[in-house]
Design an enzyme around this catalytic site. Structure first.
Site, PDB file in Angstrom:
ATOM      1  CG  ASP A  94      15.104 -13.898 -11.122  1.00  0.00           C
ATOM      2  OD1 ASP A  94      15.028 -12.682 -11.358  1.00  0.00           O
ATOM      3  OD2 ASP A  94      16.175 -14.519 -11.116  1.00  0.00           O
ATOM      4  CG  HIS A 132      19.799 -15.412 -10.217  1.00  0.00           C
ATOM      5  ND1 HIS A 132      19.705 -14.132 -10.714  1.00  0.00           N
ATOM      6  CD2 HIS A 132      20.958 -15.471  -9.530  1.00  0.00           C
ATOM      7  CE1 HIS A 132      20.777 -13.443 -10.336  1.00  0.00           C
ATOM      8  NE2 HIS A 132      21.555 -14.226  -9.620  1.00  0.00           N
ATOM      9  CG  HIS A 189      18.029 -11.397  -9.953  1.00  0.00           C
ATOM     10  ND1 HIS A 189      17.945 -11.719 -11.286  1.00  0.00           N
ATOM     11  CD2 HIS A 189      18.879 -10.343  -9.896  1.00  0.00           C
ATOM     12  CE1 HIS A 189      18.692 -10.899 -11.995  1.00  0.00           C
ATOM     13  NE2 HIS A 189      19.274 -10.046 -11.174  1.00  0.00           N
ATOM     14  CD  GLU A 191      20.294 -17.742 -13.046  1.00  0.00           C
ATOM     15  OE1 GLU A 191      19.066 -17.964 -12.933  1.00  0.00           O
ATOM     16  OE2 GLU A 191      20.747 -16.666 -13.479  1.00  0.00           O
TER      17      GLU A 191
END
Length: 187
Positions: A165, A34, A155, A116
């Site tokens: 993303d 992400h 993602h 992330e």
């Protein structure tokens, strides 16, 4: 998930309440990459940590009011300098992918690990982030053999109608070269 053995990755554990048990007998087989910034387009600050721990000060920025209702998390966040913050242990389900599908299977949170990167779709990610990401992914591949290179996806690949993303600024070739170095098969 621990260090990659090089000693160059700073790590911190912060527990997110936004997690639960995976379905019984589920095999962890995908890594979802992400990109996130809070507020949008700004790096640093405590905002992502606050979002993942349900402590976001919604008065701190006008954008935060629009995400007040979110209850999300990731297994890990990689900051711009490569520092890693762990929020959910990989054997537990983090709430990162939302409505999602991978190769005909829905509910990707059930069988994936979410990582992330502090970044945006249109600004380059840092060399430190690629190194830390490759280190985390390598550790996951060793721990969960069902995770293979073709099962490390953005993602946008699991939620293409909703998400973009990590975006076009993410250099998949660079990530795979970093992974190859760790495996020892890079030139």
């Amino acid at each position: 998930m621990r260090g990659n053995g090089t000693g160059c990755r700073s790590e911190q554990k912060i527990s997110s309440p936004n997690q639960d048990e995976r379905p019984e007998g589920e095999t962890i087989s995908v890594v979802v990459v992400h990109g996130i910034t809070l507020p949008p387009g700004q790096f640093g600050g405590p905002w992502i940590r606050q979002l993942f721990t349900n402590t976001l000060d919604c008065a701190a920025h006008p954008f935060f009011e629009s995400i007040r209702h979110l209850r999300v998390s990731a297994h890990a966040l990689i900051r711009r300098g490569g520092e890693v913050e762990h929020y959910v242990p990989p054997h537990r389900r983090a709430w990162h992918a939302g409505i999602s599908e991978f190769r005909g299977r829905s509910a990707c949170n059930d069988f994936s690990v979410g990582i992330e990167l502090e970044g945006t779709d249109d600004l380059p990610y840092t060399p430190e982030q690629y190194r830390s990401l490759a280190g985390l992914v390598m550790e996951l591949m060793v721990r969960y053999p069902a995770i293979t290179e073709d099962r490390v996806v953005g993602h946008s690949a699991v939620a293409p109608q909703r998400k973009t993303d990590p975006g076009p600024a993410f250099d998949w070739g660079r990530f795979y070269r970093e992974l190859a170095k760790l495996r020892g098969d890079a030139p």
